[in-house]
Write a protein that holds these residues in place. Structure first.
Motif, PDB file in Angstrom:
ATOM      1  N   UNK A   1       0.832  -1.187   0.000  1.00 36.66           N
ATOM      2  CA  UNK A   1       0.000   0.000   0.000  1.00 36.66           C
ATOM      3  C   UNK A   1       0.871   1.243   0.000  1.00 36.66           C
ATOM      4  N   UNK A   2       0.565   2.180  -0.903  1.00 37.78           N
ATOM      5  CA  UNK A   2       1.294   3.437  -0.956  1.00 37.78           C
ATOM      6  C   UNK A   2       0.479   4.561  -0.324  1.00 37.78           C
ATOM      7  N   UNK A   3      -0.550   4.194   0.406  1.00 36.03           N
ATOM      8  CA  UNK A   3      -1.401   5.170   1.072  1.00 36.03           C
ATOM      9  C   UNK A   3      -0.732   5.658   2.355  1.00 36.03           C
ATOM     10  N   UNK A   4      -0.682   6.980   2.521  1.00 37.20           N
ATOM     11  CA  UNK A   4      -0.155   7.592   3.745  1.00 37.20           C
ATOM     12  C   UNK A   4      -1.278   8.404   4.376  1.00 37.20           C
ATOM     13  N   UNK A   5      -1.623   8.061   5.593  1.00 39.28           N
ATOM     14  CA  UNK A   5      -2.760   8.689   6.253  1.00 39.28           C
ATOM     15  C   UNK A   5      -2.346  10.020   6.901  1.00 39.28           C
TER      16      UNK A   5
ATOM     17  N   UNK B   1      -4.162  14.394 -11.750  1.00 39.30           N
ATOM     18  CA  UNK B   1      -3.733  13.130 -11.154  1.00 39.30           C
ATOM     19  C   UNK B   1      -2.790  12.426 -12.115  1.00 39.30           C
ATOM     20  N   UNK B   2      -1.502  12.385 -11.749  1.00 37.41           N
ATOM     21  CA  UNK B   2      -0.506  11.679 -12.556  1.00 37.41           C
ATOM     22  C   UNK B   2       0.167  10.642 -11.669  1.00 37.41           C
ATOM     23  N   UNK B   3      -0.445   9.470 -11.615  1.00 42.80           N
ATOM     24  CA  UNK B   3       0.041   8.387 -10.775  1.00 42.80           C
ATOM     25  C   UNK B   3       0.400   7.194 -11.646  1.00 42.80           C
ATOM     26  N   UNK B   4       0.823   6.111 -11.011  1.00 43.80           N
ATOM     27  CA  UNK B   4       1.172   4.911 -11.762  1.00 43.80           C
ATOM     28  C   UNK B   4      -0.050   4.273 -12.413  1.00 43.80           C
ATOM     29  N   UNK B   5      -1.223   4.732 -12.028  1.00 40.34           N
ATOM     30  CA  UNK B   5      -2.440   4.191 -12.635  1.00 40.34           C
ATOM     31  C   UNK B   5      -2.646   4.702 -14.050  1.00 40.34           C
TER      32      UNK B   5
ATOM     33  N   UNK C   1       3.005   8.022  -3.997  1.00 41.82           N
ATOM     34  CA  UNK C   1       2.450   8.047  -2.650  1.00 41.82           C
ATOM     35  C   UNK C   1       1.093   8.730  -2.713  1.00 41.82           C
ATOM     36  N   UNK C   2       0.125   8.176  -2.006  1.00 45.45           N
ATOM     37  CA  UNK C   2      -1.231   8.723  -2.004  1.00 45.45           C
ATOM     38  C   UNK C   2      -1.560   9.224  -0.608  1.00 45.45           C
ATOM     39  N   UNK C   3      -1.724  10.547  -0.478  1.00 43.48           N
ATOM     40  CA  UNK C   3      -1.977  11.175   0.799  1.00 43.48           C
ATOM     41  C   UNK C   3      -3.453  11.522   0.938  1.00 43.48           C
ATOM     42  N   UNK C   4      -3.816  11.962   2.129  1.00 44.32           N
ATOM     43  CA  UNK C   4      -5.209  12.334   2.379  1.00 44.32           C
ATOM     44  C   UNK C   4      -5.658  13.433   1.412  1.00 44.32           C
TER      45      UNK C   4
ATOM     46  N   UNK D   1      -4.376  13.465  -2.819  1.00 44.43           N
ATOM     47  CA  UNK D   1      -3.135  14.085  -3.283  1.00 44.43           C
ATOM     48  C   UNK D   1      -2.129  13.006  -3.658  1.00 44.43           C
ATOM     49  N   UNK D   2      -1.483  13.155  -4.809  1.00 42.65           N
ATOM     50  CA  UNK D   2      -0.461  12.203  -5.267  1.00 42.65           C
ATOM     51  C   UNK D   2       0.903  12.850  -5.118  1.00 42.65           C
ATOM     52  N   UNK D   3       1.870  12.083  -4.638  1.00 37.67           N
ATOM     53  CA  UNK D   3       3.221  12.601  -4.385  1.00 37.67           C
ATOM     54  C   UNK D   3       4.254  11.693  -5.022  1.00 37.67           C
ATOM     55  N   UNK D   4       5.225  12.311  -5.701  1.00 37.64           N
ATOM     56  CA  UNK D   4       6.433  11.633  -6.169  1.00 37.64           C
ATOM     57  C   UNK D   4       7.618  12.392  -5.570  1.00 37.64           C
ATOM     58  N   UNK D   5       8.476  11.697  -4.861  1.00 36.92           N
ATOM     59  CA  UNK D   5       9.594  12.342  -4.166  1.00 36.92           C
ATOM     60  C   UNK D   5      10.819  12.352  -5.071  1.00 36.92           C
ATOM     61  N   UNK D   6      11.476  13.529  -5.192  1.00 31.33           N
ATOM     62  CA  UNK D   6      12.624  13.690  -6.079  1.00 31.33           C
ATOM     63  C   UNK D   6      13.853  14.161  -5.324  1.00 31.33           C
ATOM     64  N   UNK D   7      15.007  13.640  -5.732  1.00 29.88           N
ATOM     65  CA  UNK D   7      16.294  14.093  -5.203  1.00 29.88           C
ATOM     66  C   UNK D   7      16.967  15.097  -6.144  1.00 29.88           C
ATOM     67  N   UNK D   8      16.291  15.459  -7.217  1.00 30.11           N
ATOM     68  CA  UNK D   8      16.802  16.423  -8.194  1.00 30.11           C
ATOM     69  C   UNK D   8      15.687  17.395  -8.536  1.00 30.11           C
ATOM     70  N   UNK D   9      15.985  18.681  -8.514  1.00 30.46           N
ATOM     71  CA  UNK D   9      14.947  19.634  -8.899  1.00 30.46           C
ATOM     72  C   UNK D   9      14.881  19.718 -10.418  1.00 30.46           C
TER      73      UNK D   9
END
Length: 228
Positions: A38-42, A144-148, A203-206, A209-217
């Motif tokens: 699960x990629x859901x973050x509450x 919404x730009x997720x893996x779906x 990541x799917x937040x409350x 909201x969809x989140x992709x974490x990046x180490x490069x801007x």
């Protein structure tokens, strides 16, 4: 005679072996319980960013610097619209000058002593607020730009930095069509950041909201890249 004796011996051993096997209990069915990742973050987006200061303290500091009253871009992060996608920039992506792809490393400051743009950043106050605001808006995608719904064919997604005076504020997204299925951002031909993949995608937040974490801007592409 020896041949007959040998044959009888083999048959005897075989019978004993078969008889022994009949005494063994058959393996019972294993009660296997399947689990799904699960990629859901509450959490809300703002809470998630602030509870992970090890990753996002620089991003929070930048938002506080450019929008202290939370009436603009900071408000966008604090109360996001459902179905919005955020490319969350880590400390490494923004302020780590040991990372050649960080914002502070790539965007030099003017040195009055040498009259050159030679110094890496050390504080957000050294940068123009409007410029930083546009960088932060560029990392928020409209939709919404997720893996779906992002596949092997690259797509261009509009960002919050898109305006009548800036028609190049798009992000390129692609999920590699192979067994690795890497989620790439701005991996178009000629991209200054090369084939950058998300540190943590999808990541799917409350609040939807969809989140992709990046180490490069990310940097805005030229208009020619978008048309190609």
């Amino acid at each position: 005679m020896k041949h007959i004796f040998g044959t009888l011996l083999v048959l005897t051993v075989l019978v004993i072996t078969i008889a022994s096997c009949k005494k063994l209990a058959l393996q019972k069915d294993y009660d296997y319980k399947a689990s799904v990742y699960s990629s859901k973050i509450n959490q809300s987006l703002w809470d998630f960013m602030n509870t992970r200061s090890d990753l996002f303290s620089s991003l929070v500091d930048a938002l506080n610097y450019v929008d202290p009253n939370a009436t603009g871009i900071k408000k966008t992060y604090m109360t996001p619209d459902a179905g919005t996608t955020y490319l969350l920039l880590t400390n490494s992506a923004l302020t780590d000058i040991t990372n050649a792809n960080s914002y502070w490393y790539k965007n030099l400051r003017y040195s009055a002593d040498s009259a050159k743009w030679v110094l890496h950043g050390s504080d957000w106050s050294q940068y123009n607020k409007d410029t930083i605001t546009e960088v932060l808006k560029y990392h928020v995608l409209k939709g919404d730009y997720s893996l779906r719904n992002v596949g092997g064919v690259p797509i261009w997604a509009p960002t919050y930095a898109l305006s009548t005076t800036n028609d190049s504020a798009y992000i390129n997204l692609q999920l590699t069509p192979d067994r690795n299925a890497f989620f790439y951002i701005n991996a178009y031909t000629g991209s200054p950041t090369g084939n950058t993949k998300a540190r943590t995608p999808d990541l799917h937040l409350n609040g939807g909201v969809i989140v992709h974490v990046l180490d490069t801007y990310m940097q805005e592409p030229p208009r020619s890249a978008i048309h190609n």
